[in-house]
Design an enzyme around this catalytic site. Structure first.
Site, PDB file in Angstrom:
ATOM      1  N   PHE A 210       0.859  -1.193   0.000  1.00 48.99           N
ATOM      2  CA  PHE A 210       0.000   0.000   0.000  1.00 48.99           C
ATOM      3  C   PHE A 210       0.886   1.231   0.000  1.00 48.99           C
ATOM      4  O   PHE A 210       1.743   1.396   0.869  1.00 48.99           O
ATOM      5  CB  PHE A 210      -0.921   0.022   1.223  1.00 48.99           C
ATOM      6  CG  PHE A 210      -1.825   1.227   1.259  1.00 48.99           C
ATOM      7  CD1 PHE A 210      -3.051   1.191   0.615  1.00 48.99           C
ATOM      8  CD2 PHE A 210      -1.445   2.389   1.920  1.00 48.99           C
ATOM      9  CE1 PHE A 210      -3.880   2.320   0.623  1.00 48.99           C
ATOM     10  CE2 PHE A 210      -2.270   3.500   1.936  1.00 48.99           C
ATOM     11  CZ  PHE A 210      -3.491   3.472   1.286  1.00 48.99           C
TER      12      PHE A 210
ATOM     13  N   ASP B 141       9.262   2.904   1.626  1.00 49.72           N
ATOM     14  CA  ASP B 141       8.063   3.599   2.103  1.00 49.72           C
ATOM     15  C   ASP B 141       7.953   3.411   3.610  1.00 49.72           C
ATOM     16  O   ASP B 141       7.507   2.374   4.092  1.00 49.72           O
ATOM     17  CB  ASP B 141       6.828   3.043   1.389  1.00 49.72           C
ATOM     18  CG  ASP B 141       5.539   3.739   1.793  1.00 49.72           C
ATOM     19  OD1 ASP B 141       5.518   4.431   2.831  1.00 49.72           O
ATOM     20  OD2 ASP B 141       4.525   3.567   1.084  1.00 49.72           O
TER      21      ASP B 141
ATOM     22  N   LYS C  80       2.657  10.121   8.555  1.00 49.13           N
ATOM     23  CA  LYS C  80       2.040   9.532   9.747  1.00 49.13           C
ATOM     24  C   LYS C  80       2.571  10.148  11.050  1.00 49.13           C
ATOM     25  O   LYS C  80       2.274  11.298  11.352  1.00 49.13           O
ATOM     26  CB  LYS C  80       2.232   8.010   9.744  1.00 49.13           C
ATOM     27  CG  LYS C  80       1.570   7.281   8.587  1.00 49.13           C
ATOM     28  CD  LYS C  80       0.096   7.078   8.793  1.00 49.13           C
ATOM     29  CE  LYS C  80      -0.478   6.141   7.736  1.00 49.13           C
ATOM     30  NZ  LYS C  80      -1.934   6.019   7.827  1.00 49.13           N
TER      31      LYS C  80
ATOM     32  N   THR D 138       2.362  24.630  -4.885  1.00 50.35           N
ATOM     33  CA  THR D 138       2.246  25.886  -4.140  1.00 50.35           C
ATOM     34  C   THR D 138       2.933  25.810  -2.787  1.00 50.35           C
ATOM     35  O   THR D 138       3.762  26.646  -2.441  1.00 50.35           O
ATOM     36  CB  THR D 138       0.773  26.277  -3.951  1.00 50.35           C
ATOM     37  OG1 THR D 138       0.164  26.464  -5.227  1.00 50.35           O
ATOM     38  CG2 THR D 138       0.657  27.567  -3.147  1.00 50.35           C
TER      39      THR D 138
END
Length: 514
Positions: free
Chosen positions: A233, A339, A370, A395
């Site tokens: 994931f 990750d 997280k 931005t």
């Protein structure tokens, strides 16, 4: 990583015996008080709590959701999608390891939202950081960092995010969320790959490249990919979703890139009883990964992998397997992205979970979010910076306010030695769960996460019932994959919380088995 993160408080463990009883057998659970916090102990031989004002245990006054929560949910559902709602929280009354709702219920939270609360609810030192003039200025004058960075942005980075940078990685690109961090890492990988194929950063784009890119065609839009792993994931944004392989519901109806999916090892537990089989399984997966790298029609620019496949079912692999992946990426000149969105910031008993692998060659990029309460990716290679401005740009490019909060979190982790606390508390908790697994083997299958702090999970034949009944006994637990019960307590989770968790989980199981 900063030396303060490696400091270890050495204390002699005091031993207390407790008994968890089953209808079939009595199982003594050895409860070892060995965290750094035990250096200051209370008169009864316990540990000094990080949050003295915490409840002594869960407080249950109504079912969940209770009447006030039901009313609030009904109001919210008229203007906001509440179908994924877990519980309606009252953060004004939540403290430490305990989450409160609107009906006066207070639950021991071993899920920490979604593994995203690091040092407890209503943490005093975080409140101080949030109240500082520096934070107020960052919030009300939020800078567009790429064009108008604030004067002290480098100081904020060096005293916070970069202070805990993984070994070998000394630069950062800040982002807004975990999915965002991964997508930016993918962009960096593609830009790096094409620059090398073109001959280096100094080589400009051809007219054909600039023209074809505007038509979403090659060579300007190259036929490249990111290799991910089955059950992994990596987010729900458009690019990251093509590497997410955990559940169909995330991907249905969304167009996806034709990117390869390598197998992730399906290990058998207990590990020590299946060493030969697991080694063969990891070898098979490495061979298949190499085959995909070599034969996939759209060659991978990078491989992305989680140290523990969290949302996909809490799937583990050995350090040797991950070292094998690193060797493949080097052999075939592609990048390795680790990750650490969920595994990072201390949860596995190391500040970064990939530290468990003892890599000789660090990953090319490590993504985070997280528990950091901010997001981004670390890198160390100058050639991972795009050759021109505005190629990695938006931005905000992150948020100084959240970077300041992460700095306060880092300071709190160091002050209380929370990575070490998580390591030893995790060992203590795993020991207790092993005893429960021996007493109730059908209810605790494939217990995993030994030696990985509190990053622990097991499979349950009635997982959804476990999660529901846990709330009834005052514990908020999460699940992952099809059948895993996953624990994601905060870094301030201590042995007395582990005792409450073990007792609550056994109470649930005994209600079924008698």
């Amino acid at each position: 990583m900063a030396s303060m993160m490696r400091s270890v408080s050495i204390v002699r463990p005091a031993i207390r015996q407790a008994t968890l009883c089953s209808s079939r057998t009595s199982v003594p659970v050895s409860r070892k008080y060995a965290t750094a916090a035990a250096a200051t102990s209370t008169a009864n031989g316990g540990e000094e709590p990080y949050f003295p004002d915490e409840p002594k245990g869960p407080i249950m006054k109504t079912q969940i959701p209770g009447p006030k929560s039901q009313e609030a949910i009904q109001r919210l559902s008229k203007v906001f999608d509440t179908r994924s709602l877990n519980m309606m929280a009252d953060y004004r009354k939540s403290i430490g390891n305990y989450i409160a709702d609107l009906d006066g219920n207070v639950l021991l939270d071993v899920y920490a939202q979604i593994a995203s609360i690091p040092v407890g609810y209503s943490n005093h030192n975080l409140i101080e950081a949030a109240s500082s003039p520096e934070m107020v200025g960052a919030i009300i004058n939020r800078p567009a960092l790429g064009n108008f960075p604030q004067h002290d942005w480098v100081d904020i980075l060096e005293t916070g995010i970069l202070k805990v940078a993984p070994k070998g990685l000394n630069q950062v690109f800040t982002a807004l969320a975990g999915s965002d961090a991964n997508e930016l890492a993918y962009k960096a990988a593609f830009i790096w790959k094409r620059s090398h194929e073109r001959g280096g950063h100094h080589v400009d784009f051809t007219a054909e490249e600039t023209h074809s890119a505007m038509h979403n065609q090659s060579p300007g839009s190259p036929e490249l990919s990111i290799m991910s792993f089955k059950s992994g994931f990596h987010g729900r944004l458009f690019g990251s979703l093509s590497t997410t392989r955990s559940k169909p519901i995330h991907k249905l109806d969304i167009p996806a890139f034709d990117w390869p999916q390598a197998p992730f090892p399906a290990l058998k537990y207990p590990l020590e009883e299946h060493a030969e089989e697991n080694a063969a399984e990891e070898k098979r997966c490495l061979e298949e990964a190499e085959k995909l790298i070599l034969t996939w029609p759209k060659p991978p620019a990078a491989a992305i992998i989680e140290p523990v496949q969290s949302e996909g079912g809490d799937n583990h692999a050995s350090a040797s397997f991950f070292r094998g992946i690193r060797a493949l990426t080097r052999k075939h000149n592609i990048l390795m992205i680790v990750d650490e969105v969920q595994t990072g910031v201390g949860a596995t008993g190391k500040f970064w979970a990939h530290e468990h692998w003892n890599l000789q060659d660090p990953p090319d990029m490590v993504t985070f979010s997280k528990k950091a309460q901010t997001a981004g990716y670390y890198f160390g290679r100058d050639d991972l910076r795009p050759n021109k401005p505005y190629r990695q740009f938006n931005t905000w490019m992150g948020d100084p306010a959240r970077a300041l909060l992460f700095r306060a979190i880092i300071d709190e982790i160091g002050r209380l030695d929370l990575v070490e606390n998580t390591r030893v508390t995790g060992d203590y908790l795993f020991d207790g769960l092993e005893q429960l697994a021996k007493a109730y083997p059908e209810e605790f299958r494939n217990l995993r996460g030994k030696g990985k702090g509190t990053f622990i999970a097991w499979d349950s034949p009635r997982r959804d019932e476990v999660l529901k009944k846990a709330k009834e006994v005052g514990i908020n637990i999460g699940g992952s994959g099809e059948k895993a019960v996953r624990l994601r307590p905060m870094l301030v989770f201590q042995r007395h919380h582990a005792d409450l968790l073990l007792e609550g989980v056994e109470k649930i199981v005994k209600s079924w088995v008698g």
